[in-house]
Scaffold this active site. Structure first.
Site, PDB file in Angstrom:
ATOM      1  N   SER A 128       0.826  -1.208   0.000  1.00 35.96           N
ATOM      2  CA  SER A 128       0.000   0.000   0.000  1.00 35.96           C
ATOM      3  C   SER A 128       0.857   1.253   0.000  1.00 35.96           C
ATOM      4  O   SER A 128       1.947   1.272   0.565  1.00 35.96           O
ATOM      5  CB  SER A 128      -0.923   0.044   1.212  1.00 35.96           C
ATOM      6  OG  SER A 128      -1.665   1.256   1.181  1.00 35.96           O
ATOM      7  N   LYS A 182      -4.451  -6.788   3.319  1.00 40.23           N
ATOM      8  CA  LYS A 182      -4.419  -5.637   2.397  1.00 40.23           C
ATOM      9  C   LYS A 182      -5.835  -5.295   1.939  1.00 40.23           C
ATOM     10  O   LYS A 182      -6.195  -4.117   1.820  1.00 40.23           O
ATOM     11  CB  LYS A 182      -3.532  -5.928   1.182  1.00 40.23           C
ATOM     12  CG  LYS A 182      -3.588  -4.829   0.105  1.00 40.23           C
ATOM     13  CD  LYS A 182      -3.021  -3.528   0.619  1.00 40.23           C
ATOM     14  CE  LYS A 182      -3.308  -2.249  -0.139  1.00 40.23           C
ATOM     15  NZ  LYS A 182      -3.692  -2.170  -1.483  1.00 40.23           N
ATOM     16  N   HIS A 185      -7.463  -3.470   4.676  1.00 41.15           N
ATOM     17  CA  HIS A 185      -6.881  -2.114   4.651  1.00 41.15           C
ATOM     18  C   HIS A 185      -7.660  -1.247   3.659  1.00 41.15           C
ATOM     19  O   HIS A 185      -8.042  -0.115   3.953  1.00 41.15           O
ATOM     20  CB  HIS A 185      -5.402  -2.183   4.265  1.00 41.15           C
ATOM     21  CG  HIS A 185      -4.823  -0.860   3.837  1.00 41.15           C
ATOM     22  ND1 HIS A 185      -5.060  -0.308   2.585  1.00 41.15           N
ATOM     23  CD2 HIS A 185      -4.048   0.046   4.485  1.00 41.15           C
ATOM     24  CE1 HIS A 185      -4.463   0.867   2.496  1.00 41.15           C
ATOM     25  NE2 HIS A 185      -3.832   1.107   3.639  1.00 41.15           N
ATOM     26  N   ASN A 186      -7.903  -1.788   2.481  1.00 37.04           N
ATOM     27  CA  ASN A 186      -8.614  -1.005   1.466  1.00 37.04           C
ATOM     28  C   ASN A 186     -10.062  -0.758   1.871  1.00 37.04           C
ATOM     29  O   ASN A 186     -10.599   0.318   1.621  1.00 37.04           O
ATOM     30  CB  ASN A 186      -8.552  -1.712   0.114  1.00 37.04           C
ATOM     31  CG  ASN A 186      -7.229  -1.480  -0.587  1.00 37.04           C
ATOM     32  OD1 ASN A 186      -6.214  -1.243   0.060  1.00 37.04           O
ATOM     33  ND2 ASN A 186      -7.223  -1.552  -1.900  1.00 37.04           N
ATOM     34  N   GLU A 189      -9.958   1.943   4.170  1.00 34.32           N
ATOM     35  CA  GLU A 189      -9.678   3.146   3.359  1.00 34.32           C
ATOM     36  C   GLU A 189     -10.988   3.709   2.782  1.00 34.32           C
ATOM     37  O   GLU A 189     -11.231   4.918   2.842  1.00 34.32           O
ATOM     38  CB  GLU A 189      -8.695   2.744   2.250  1.00 34.32           C
ATOM     39  CG  GLU A 189      -8.470   3.735   1.123  1.00 34.32           C
ATOM     40  CD  GLU A 189      -7.587   3.117   0.008  1.00 34.32           C
ATOM     41  OE1 GLU A 189      -6.503   2.577   0.323  1.00 34.32           O
ATOM     42  OE2 GLU A 189      -7.991   3.169  -1.169  1.00 34.32           O
TER      43      GLU A 189
HETATM   44  C1  6PG Z   1      -3.219   1.470  -1.627  1.00 35.31           C
HETATM   45  C2  6PG Z   1      -4.500   1.711  -2.382  1.00 35.31           C
HETATM   46  C3  6PG Z   1      -4.446   1.069  -3.741  1.00 35.31           C
HETATM   47  C4  6PG Z   1      -5.463   1.595  -4.738  1.00 35.31           C
HETATM   48  C5  6PG Z   1      -6.886   1.216  -4.424  1.00 35.31           C
HETATM   49  C6  6PG Z   1      -7.904   2.153  -4.996  1.00 35.31           C
HETATM   50  O1  6PG Z   1      -3.319   0.861  -0.579  1.00 35.31           O
HETATM   51  O2  6PG Z   1      -2.167   1.892  -2.090  1.00 35.31           O
HETATM   52  O3  6PG Z   1      -5.555   1.161  -1.678  1.00 35.31           O
HETATM   53  O4  6PG Z   1      -4.504  -0.297  -3.568  1.00 35.31           O
HETATM   54  O5  6PG Z   1      -5.313   2.952  -4.885  1.00 35.31           O
HETATM   55  O6  6PG Z   1      -7.073  -0.045  -5.000  1.00 35.31           O
HETATM   56  O7  6PG Z   1      -9.121   1.522  -4.869  1.00 35.31           O
HETATM   57  P1  6PG Z   1     -10.434   1.922  -5.622  1.00 35.31           P
HETATM   58  O8  6PG Z   1     -10.082   2.189  -7.063  1.00 35.31           O
HETATM   59  O9  6PG Z   1     -11.277   0.704  -5.476  1.00 35.31           O
HETATM   60  O10 6PG Z   1     -10.961   3.133  -4.948  1.00 35.31           O
END
Ligand code: 6PG
Length: 477
Positions: A128, A182, A185-186, A189
């Protein structure tokens, strides 16, 4: 000289990871399906360290020291399988294929099992931090076997972000554990982003502030307990002005949020595990609602009515209250995400240390925040913590926030401003608090129509009532 590590797939993430290794003094073999990208990398960044460009998969594999460490940085799904099929036959016992993309953890489990039979290590690794993180120090979440971590971990730790000299990289657990973490984590996010978006919306619609003023509010919050990368970049986005029109940037962007799928996966996995990640789910659904133009257009045509003009102004200091609501809802979202990690760890026997996850998320990744230190401390104190909400720091924070939080949710409802993240987090909190839940009634309904039985509060066993509904045969479990 042979390379310590190789990267195949040199789009921006792969390229930046390769450069990061080279900048740390490692010799990096680089390979891409089309050689052009490989050449470009070496031409542009060759001075940063030692690269061994390879035109073919065979050359690439031959340039690596053993056990070979091959990082795959291609699109999740079919392209990843294609690269595995290409490389696996060229590798030897003990070599490692490291999938650093956003793969689904079930794919990772499948691939790991298949490659283990061929004597190869498959290491599903969460990375990430986006492009910048990949280059300057991401947060890294490797799964796979403990043996693979012995050979790979030191290199990954070397290029990861550091907090007080400690790497934001740890062996998460076997097989799909890294990609699972991970994924969560997303999901978190997504929840963070939705809650921030709701805070902005309320400050704008209820408070009447401009995006530039709200940028300042976020800049202020970033100095406090909400301090985090996402709050920081929110201030940047809000103060941005569109060069063409002179309007605030947020006002010229189509209000339909997209998603690549990791948030959705988190919710799907949570449904299977039976963990209520309502904060993440609301944020996935809020994106889906925003991105459903037909339904929104139909609602607009029908002029779905909003609240009558008389419904209430906010009865408090809006800005301070929204900060409290944001912090409390964030705590709920993280509590739920960590609960999901613990549930999966149990289900798959991964033995994940949740405190270590908080530790490696403190820097490098998208959800990096001051706050994660407190999560780490909570699990250090009590590794078996059932929910973060009962840890003293979070308990204090939420009890301090709850009046403000309730006012914000009430204002949003009264003024007809959608705040699904704030509202559902509060409902979750109240659900956990409740002495008795109406779930008892649901059990009664189930027993009535399906003889599904229920348990009693005063004795052991399962029971069925002979419901004497008219025209309905009586049954007994
Ligand atoms: C990270 C981000 C990366 C990516 C996401 C965006 O941890 O660096 O999460 O993995 O930017 O996949 O996700 P979406 O396109 O689904 O918003």
């Amino acid at each position: 000289e042979k390379a310590q590590i190789g990267v195949t797939g040199l789009a921006v993430m792969g390229r930046n990871l390769a450069r990061n290794f080279a900048r740390h003094g490692h010799t990096v073999a680089v390979h891409n399906r089309s050689y052009g990208r490989t050449k470009e990398l070496v031409e542009e960044f060759g001075s940063e360290g030692k690269f061994i460009p390879a035109e073919t998969a065979e050359e690439f594999v031959a340039s690596l020291e053993r056990p070979r460490r091959v990082i795959i940085m291609v699109k999740a799904g079919g392209p990843t399988d294609a690269v595995i099929d290409e490389f696996a036959p060229l590798l030897e016992e003990g070599d490692m294929l490291i999938d650093a993309g956003n793969a689904h953890y079930l794919d990772t489990r499948r691939r790991e099992a298949a490659l283990k039979e061929r004597g190869l290590h498959f290491v599903g690794t969460g990375v990430s931090g986006g492009e910048e993180g990949a280059l300057h120090g991401p947060s890294i979440m490797p799964g796979g076997s403990p043996e693979s971590y012995e050979a790979l971990g030191p290199l990954l730790e070397d290029i990861s972000a550091k907090v007080d000299g400690e790497p934001c990289c740890v062996h998460v657990g076997p097989d799909g554990a890294g990609h699972f973490v991970k994924m969560v984590h997303n999901g978190i996010e997504y929840a963070d982003m939705q809650l921030i978006a709701e805070a902005y919306d309320l400050l704008r619609q209820v408070g009447g502030h401009s995006p530039a003023e709200i940028a300042d509010v976020f800049r202020g919050w970033n100095e406090g307990r909400l301090g985090s990368y996402l709050i920081e970049i929110t201030a940047e986005v809000l103060k941005q002005v569109d060069a063409e029109t002179g309007k605030p940037f947020v006002d010229i962007v189509v209000d339909q949020a997209e998603q690549k799928g990791t948030g959705r996966w988190t919710v799907q996995a949570a449904l299977d595990l039976g963990v209520p990640v309502s904060g993440i789910a609301e944020s996935v659904f809020a994106r889906a609602l925003s991105g459903g133009p037909d339904v929104r257009a139909a609602a607009k045509d029908a002029a779905l009515p909003g609240p009558s003009a008389s419904s209430g102004a906010h009865g408090g200091d809006l800005q301070a209250d929204v900060e409290q609501a944001l912090f409390a809802s964030k705590i709920v979202a993280y509590a739920q995400g960590f609960q999901q990690i613990q549930a999966a760890s149990k289900e798959y026997d991964w033995a994940i240390d949740p405190g270590a996850m908080a530790k490696i998320w403190r820097d490098g990744c998208i959800i990096r925040a001051k706050f994660l230190d407190f999560i780490k401390q909570a699990y250090d104190k009590q590794p078996e913590l059932a929910t973060l909400l009962v840890d003293s720091y979070f308990l204090d924070a939420v009890s301090g926030a709850q009046d403000a939080w309730r006012r914000v949710v009430a204002t949003a409802a009264q003024q007809g401003i959608p705040a699904p993240g704030f509202a559902s987090a509060l409902a979750y909190y109240d659900g956990l608090r409740a002495e008795r839940l109406p779930a008892a009634l649901i059990q009664g309904q189930r027993d009535f129509f399906g003889a599904h039985t229920y348990r009693r509060v005063d004795k052991d066993g399962s029971f069925h009532t002979l419901w004497a509904a008219e025209g309905r045969p009586e049954t007994e479990a």
